[in-house]
Scaffold this motif. Structure first.
Motif, PDB file in Angstrom:
ATOM      1  N   ALA A 165       0.833  -1.209   0.000  1.00 24.24           N
ATOM      2  CA  ALA A 165       0.000   0.000   0.000  1.00 24.24           C
ATOM      3  C   ALA A 165       0.865   1.255   0.000  1.00 24.24           C
ATOM      4  N   ALA A 166       1.915   1.251   0.831  1.00 22.66           N
ATOM      5  CA  ALA A 166       2.819   2.403   0.866  1.00 22.66           C
ATOM      6  C   ALA A 166       3.536   2.573  -0.466  1.00 22.66           C
ATOM      7  N   GLY A 167       3.972   1.457  -1.045  1.00 22.37           N
ATOM      8  CA  GLY A 167       4.638   1.523  -2.339  1.00 22.37           C
ATOM      9  C   GLY A 167       3.712   2.016  -3.436  1.00 22.37           C
ATOM     10  N   PHE A 168       2.451   1.597  -3.373  1.00 25.86           N
ATOM     11  CA  PHE A 168       1.467   2.044  -4.367  1.00 25.86           C
ATOM     12  C   PHE A 168       1.282   3.557  -4.298  1.00 25.86           C
ATOM     13  N   VAL A 169       1.162   4.084  -3.084  1.00 25.39           N
ATOM     14  CA  VAL A 169       0.985   5.532  -2.915  1.00 25.39           C
ATOM     15  C   VAL A 169       2.227   6.281  -3.403  1.00 25.39           C
ATOM     16  N   ALA A 170       3.414   5.769  -3.042  1.00 25.50           N
ATOM     17  CA  ALA A 170       4.653   6.425  -3.471  1.00 25.50           C
ATOM     18  C   ALA A 170       4.798   6.382  -4.986  1.00 25.50           C
ATOM     19  N   ALA A 171       4.521   5.221  -5.581  1.00 24.01           N
ATOM     20  CA  ALA A 171       4.627   5.096  -7.038  1.00 24.01           C
ATOM     21  C   ALA A 171       3.604   5.986  -7.735  1.00 24.01           C
ATOM     22  N   LEU A 172       2.423   6.104  -7.142  1.00 23.27           N
ATOM     23  CA  LEU A 172       1.393   6.974  -7.714  1.00 23.27           C
ATOM     24  C   LEU A 172       1.840   8.435  -7.670  1.00 23.27           C
ATOM     25  N   GLY A 173       2.462   8.825  -6.553  1.00 25.59           N
ATOM     26  CA  GLY A 173       2.972  10.184  -6.449  1.00 25.59           C
ATOM     27  C   GLY A 173       4.071  10.460  -7.455  1.00 25.59           C
ATOM     28  N   LEU A 174       4.970   9.504  -7.636  1.00 27.38           N
ATOM     29  CA  LEU A 174       6.043   9.674  -8.616  1.00 27.38           C
ATOM     30  C   LEU A 174       5.494   9.687 -10.041  1.00 27.38           C
ATOM     31  N   ALA A 175       4.448   8.894 -10.293  1.00 26.46           N
ATOM     32  CA  ALA A 175       3.830   8.896 -11.619  1.00 26.46           C
ATOM     33  C   ALA A 175       3.177  10.242 -11.914  1.00 26.46           C
TER      34      ALA A 175
END
Length: 335
Positions: free
Chosen positions: A105-115
């Protein structure tokens, strides 16, 4: 092997006993906050006096990248140590609670922010209207960013399924995407750079996440012989991982900072300064790892290796934060 604790002095003194682990919890929380401040506050000191301009949003991007790296390490380490534990004869079936779903979940949020940063032309968006989602499909960086977002989403679904081991596939895709992203096609021999980053990131994730889960498992197996055996097995593999991380890190640095200029760039560029800080931290971590291994093999009680191992995992967390900052800084120009 059984462990006994000395009787508490609380009954003799009349004082209320302090909850076990409270001090450690506070210390860990403080260190986590400090680690989060490294990418947030790091760019300005690193850039001071170099003549390099700080790109907008560098601190936020560094923090997101650090979260992404940590989110990779946790599930990869859990899968790795669980495999080691299954190879131990007579190992208890009890395991610590998996943190993989939370990491995904944390990785998804971080990857979404970077995207979202990629979708606005590598700029921090001021509003949702600035994000061009469709544009992600039109560029190499955009496609890789989407792959990382979907990879963490798939990893989270696998982690909560009946076959959590399948999450290694989407996690592997995220690592490959991150390795390709770190080396654009305009770079000198990008495939070699991506290969080095692939090995570096994989070994680092196994090292960091594996040690964290090994210590959690050791605590769950307290009082059994399987705990020290698991830590010893991990230590042998970790020595190889450390060698691989060091070798790939040195090669990557030499590619970006040629040997003839590396000493100057380590002090005159922001990238070099943060890289030097990372090298010093990794050296300290290696010393802690050696200390833990010596205690594990020579001490009468192998569990005396736990304090330096805990210090090692906390230090590795700081290294992850510094790595996030390193990826957000401008790469030095090849002279």
């Amino acid at each position: 092997m059984t462990l006994t604790r000395p009787p508490s002095r609380a009954a003799d003194t009349g004082r209320h006993p302090r909850p076990a682990g409270t001090g450690r919890t506070v210390a860990v929380l403080v260190l986590v906050v400090l680690a989060a401040l490294i990418p947030l506050l790091g760019p300005s000191p690193a850039l001071h006096g170099t003549g390099e301009a700080e790109a907008p949003g560098t601190g936020g991007i560094a923090l997101l990248r650090a979260v992404l790296f940590a989110a990779l390490s946790v599930p990869v380490g859990e899968l790795f140590v669980n495999r080691l534990a299954r190879s131990l004869p007579g190992a208890p079936p009890d395991r610590p609670r998996d943190w993989s779903p939370y990491a995904a979940a944390a990785g998804f949020v971080a990857a979404l922010g970077l995207a979202s940063v990629v979708a606005t032309g590598n700029l921090v968006p001021d509003s949702v209207a600035d994000i061009d989602v469709g544009g992600l499909y039109e560029s190499r960086d955009g496609k890789l960013a989407l792959l990382e977002v979907n990879g963490f989403l798939a990893a989270g679904l696998c982690a909560t399924s009946r076959r959590p081991g399948l999450q290694i596939l989407p996690l592997g895709a995220v690592i490959v995407a991150e390795a390709l992203r770190a080396h654009p096609t305009t770079e000198y021999s990008p495939l070699i750079g991506s290969g080095l980053t692939l090995v570096h990131l994989t070994c680092a994730s196994l090292w960091v996440g594996g040690l964290l889960y090994a210590l959690r498992t050791l605590r769950r197996w307290r009082g059994t012989e399987a705990g020290p055996a698991l830590l010893g097995l991990y230590a042998r593999v970790a020595a190889v991982l450390l060698a691989a991380v060091t070798a790939t890190g040195v090669c990557s640095s030499l590619r970006r900072m040629p040997a003839g200029t590396i000493l100057d760039q380590l002090t005159d560029t922001a990238y070099g300064r943060v890289l030097l800080a990372k090298v010093i931290l990794v050296a300290a971590v290696a010393a802690l790892a050696l200390w833990a291994r010596v205690r594990l093999s020579r001490a009468a009680d192998p569990l005396t290796a736990c304090p330096p191992a805990r210090a090692e995992v906390v230090s590795l967390g700081v290294v992850v934060a510094v790595s996030g900052l390193l990826t957000a800084l401008p790469v030095p120009i090849r002279w």
